[in-house]
Scaffold this motif. Structure first.
Motif, PDB file in Angstrom:
ATOM      1  N   GLU A  28     -12.776  -1.758  -7.276  1.00  0.00           N
ATOM      2  CA  GLU A  28     -13.222  -0.725  -8.216  1.00  0.00           C
ATOM      3  C   GLU A  28     -12.333  -0.591  -9.447  1.00  0.00           C
TER       4      GLU A  28
ATOM      5  N   ILE B 135       4.034   0.910  -5.766  1.00  0.00           N
ATOM      6  CA  ILE B 135       4.477   0.093  -6.890  1.00  0.00           C
ATOM      7  C   ILE B 135       4.517   0.991  -8.136  1.00  0.00           C
TER       8      ILE B 135
ATOM      9  N   THR C 153     -15.936   6.697   3.983  1.00  0.00           N
ATOM     10  CA  THR C 153     -17.300   6.349   3.538  1.00  0.00           C
ATOM     11  C   THR C 153     -18.286   6.506   4.691  1.00  0.00           C
TER      12      THR C 153
ATOM     13  N   GLY D 258     -23.251   1.186   0.610  1.00  0.00           N
ATOM     14  CA  GLY D 258     -22.552  -0.046   0.982  1.00  0.00           C
ATOM     15  C   GLY D 258     -22.347  -0.996  -0.184  1.00  0.00           C
ATOM     16  N   PHE D 259     -22.881  -0.658  -1.366  1.00  0.00           N
ATOM     17  CA  PHE D 259     -22.819  -1.613  -2.479  1.00  0.00           C
ATOM     18  C   PHE D 259     -21.430  -1.692  -3.122  1.00  0.00           C
ATOM     19  N   ASN D 260     -20.734  -0.562  -3.223  1.00  0.00           N
ATOM     20  CA  ASN D 260     -19.364  -0.614  -3.781  1.00  0.00           C
ATOM     21  C   ASN D 260     -18.439  -1.368  -2.839  1.00  0.00           C
ATOM     22  N   ILE D 261     -18.639  -1.132  -1.560  1.00  0.00           N
ATOM     23  CA  ILE D 261     -17.754  -1.766  -0.576  1.00  0.00           C
ATOM     24  C   ILE D 261     -18.044  -3.269  -0.543  1.00  0.00           C
TER      25      ILE D 261
ATOM     26  N   GLY E 142      -5.445   7.811  -2.852  1.00  0.00           N
ATOM     27  CA  GLY E 142      -4.484   6.833  -3.382  1.00  0.00           C
ATOM     28  C   GLY E 142      -4.902   6.220  -4.705  1.00  0.00           C
TER      29      GLY E 142
ATOM     30  N   GLU F 237       0.855  -1.199   0.000  1.00  0.00           N
ATOM     31  CA  GLU F 237       0.000   0.000   0.000  1.00  0.00           C
ATOM     32  C   GLU F 237       0.883   1.238   0.000  1.00  0.00           C
ATOM     33  N   LYS F 238       0.558   2.193  -0.857  1.00  0.00           N
ATOM     34  CA  LYS F 238       1.428   3.377  -0.918  1.00  0.00           C
ATOM     35  C   LYS F 238       1.158   4.392   0.188  1.00  0.00           C
TER      36      LYS F 238
ATOM     37  N   PHE G  19      -3.548   3.609 -11.288  1.00  0.00           N
ATOM     38  CA  PHE G  19      -2.340   2.854 -11.648  1.00  0.00           C
ATOM     39  C   PHE G  19      -2.684   1.416 -12.063  1.00  0.00           C
TER      40      PHE G  19
END
Ligand SMILES: Cc1cc2nc3c(=O)[nH]c(=O)nc-3n(C[C@H](O)[C@H](O)[C@H](O)COP(=O)(O)OP(=O)(O)OC[C@H]3O[C@@H](n4cnc5c(N)ncnc54)[C@H](O)[C@@H]3O)c2cc1C
Length: 375
Positions: free
Chosen positions: A347, A119, A30, A357-360, A156, A18-19, A160
């Motif tokens: 995503e 990365i 959220t 809560g649907f994306n999560i 973040g 994780e950057k 990429f």
């Protein structure tokens, strides 16, 4: 994080890179900082909550779904609660609780985490992936790309992962803003900061009954975000402040309250500032209103016209529509159909959902499936 948990759970030596300084920066923001960790609807509700290619997730949800998310957190010591529209939050009302539970599980299962490590390149050399940061190189035989979309890049997610996918000749479907706050000229100042439960916001044949927030630039909150897929700017929306009352019921109500001032009568149904705003150009008492004025106030309450001038950019929208083309991803394993060992979750893929809560849910469930072995 969920991909790391599944992979470690199944005994794979796993490294999460994780950057940011901390894990879960976007997740932390959220649900207004409370982390809307999933939605407790049934399978049909889930698919309906994911208008951007939700059907691709049938196989994923048959392996790990929103109820597994709820069980996962409950079994790992996080008390959850369900709020309106099935939205699930930690009882603590703090995103930290969710992120810490994920971090603790990774540690318990022996997964490794490297933060502050960006990365910058990924290649495949024979059977192995070669990952590089500015200072280090890693090799692995399975790579799961979970770099997010392109919305809120300050968290973040700068896209990429799309570059990695392109490098491996994957198609990236056009990236667009989804779940975007709407820009309007009217009626910001008077209503700014007001949040309303379960109004109905309409455009054309689309009617969304949900919560709405008036901001300094226009409209936000789930009703506006959901309607944003159907408008560009130049359209006029219609806002029904009281969808549970018909025009006739509203007329009867005003008749009953005819001795009151219009503002005080409306205050019985609506927040004070909305009552102030709506009653400003009318005579003081309800009984002083002419029939035309009564029709006009009823129509303002039931069909307030709101012209949309535009919507927020991709960077300022909650979700990215578009991403790695799902035709090139195996829906059972989330492995690339082009490069063996390469997987995608969250995503970065061409999946977009409503907030609530649907994306999560999509990110956590695809994370679990991508991290799991499939023999
Ligand atoms: C303000 C806001 C509110 C939201 N509210 C809701 C809501 O209520 N309900 C809902 O369902 N969804 C909501 N969403 C959307 C939801 O947060 C995202 O869909 C979800 O977080 C996506 O998860 P992800 O793991 O795929 O990507 P992300 O959460 O974006 O995580 C990707 C991670 O990859 C890291 N990364 C990227 N590139 C590199 C690199 N080169 N090297 C190392 N690390 C890298 C990033 O730093 C980041 O931490 C909201 C989004 C925003 C911005």
């Amino acid at each position: 994080m969920m991909a790391t948990i599944a992979s470690s759970f199944y005994g794979q030596k796993t490294l999460l890179i994780e950057k940011n300084r901390k894990l879960g920066k976007k997740l932390a923001g959220t649900g207004g900082g409370r982390c809307n960790v999933t939605n407790n609807g049934n399978l049909d509700d889930l698919i309906a909550g994911i208008p951007g290619n939700g059907r691709f997730l049938y196989s994923v949800f048959s392996q790990f779904d929103n109820h597994d998310i709820i069980n996962f957190f409950t079994e790992n010591g996080v008390a959850l609660k369900v709020e309106d529209h099935g939205r699930v939050f930690p009882k603590s009302d703090k995103s930290r609780t969710i992120i810490e539970a994920l971090e603790k599980k990774i540690q318990e299962l022996g997964g490794q985490v490297l933060t502050q490590t960006e990365i910058v390149s990924v290649k495949k050399v024979e059977d192995h992936f070669l990952l590089k940061s500015a200072e280090q190189t890693w090799t692995c035989d399975k790579l799961i790309v979970t770099t997010g979309g392109k919305s809120y890049p300050s968290t973040g997610s700068t896209g990429f992962g799309h570059d990695i996918a392109r490098h491996f000749k994957h198609t990236i479907t056009p990236l667009e803003a989804a779940e975007s706050p709407l820009l309007t000229d009217f009626p910001h100042k008077a209503l700014q900061g007001i949040s309303l439960d379960d109004i109905c916001l309409s455009y054309d044949k689309h009617h969304i009954t949900h919560d709405l927030l008036f901001t300094h630039f226009g409209l936000s909150g789930p009703a506006a975000l959901r309607l944003s897929s159907f408008v560009q700017g130049g359209e006029t929306l219609s806002l029904d402040f009281l969808p549970h009352l018909t025009q006739k019921e509203l007329a009867n109500f005003l008749q009953q309250e005819r001795e009151k001032s219009l503002k005080n009568a409306l205050k019985l149904l609506l927040p004070e500032r909305v009552a102030d705003f709506l009653s400003q150009d009318f005579p003081e008492k309800v009984k002083q209103l002419t029939e035309q004025e009564l029709d006009k106030i009823i129509s303002l309450i039931k069909e307030l016209p709101i012209p949309v001038t535009g919507k927020m950019s991709l960077a300022k929208s909650f979700v990215t529509k578009g991403g790695v083309d799902l035709k090139e991803i195996n829906p059972k394993t989330l492995e690339s159909k082009l490069i063996s060992g390469l997987h995608f979750a969250g995503e970065v893929m061409d999946i977009n959902a409503h907030t609530g809560g649907f994306n999560i849910t999509s990110a956590l469930c695809t994370g679990w499936v991508a991290g799991s072995p499939h023999y």
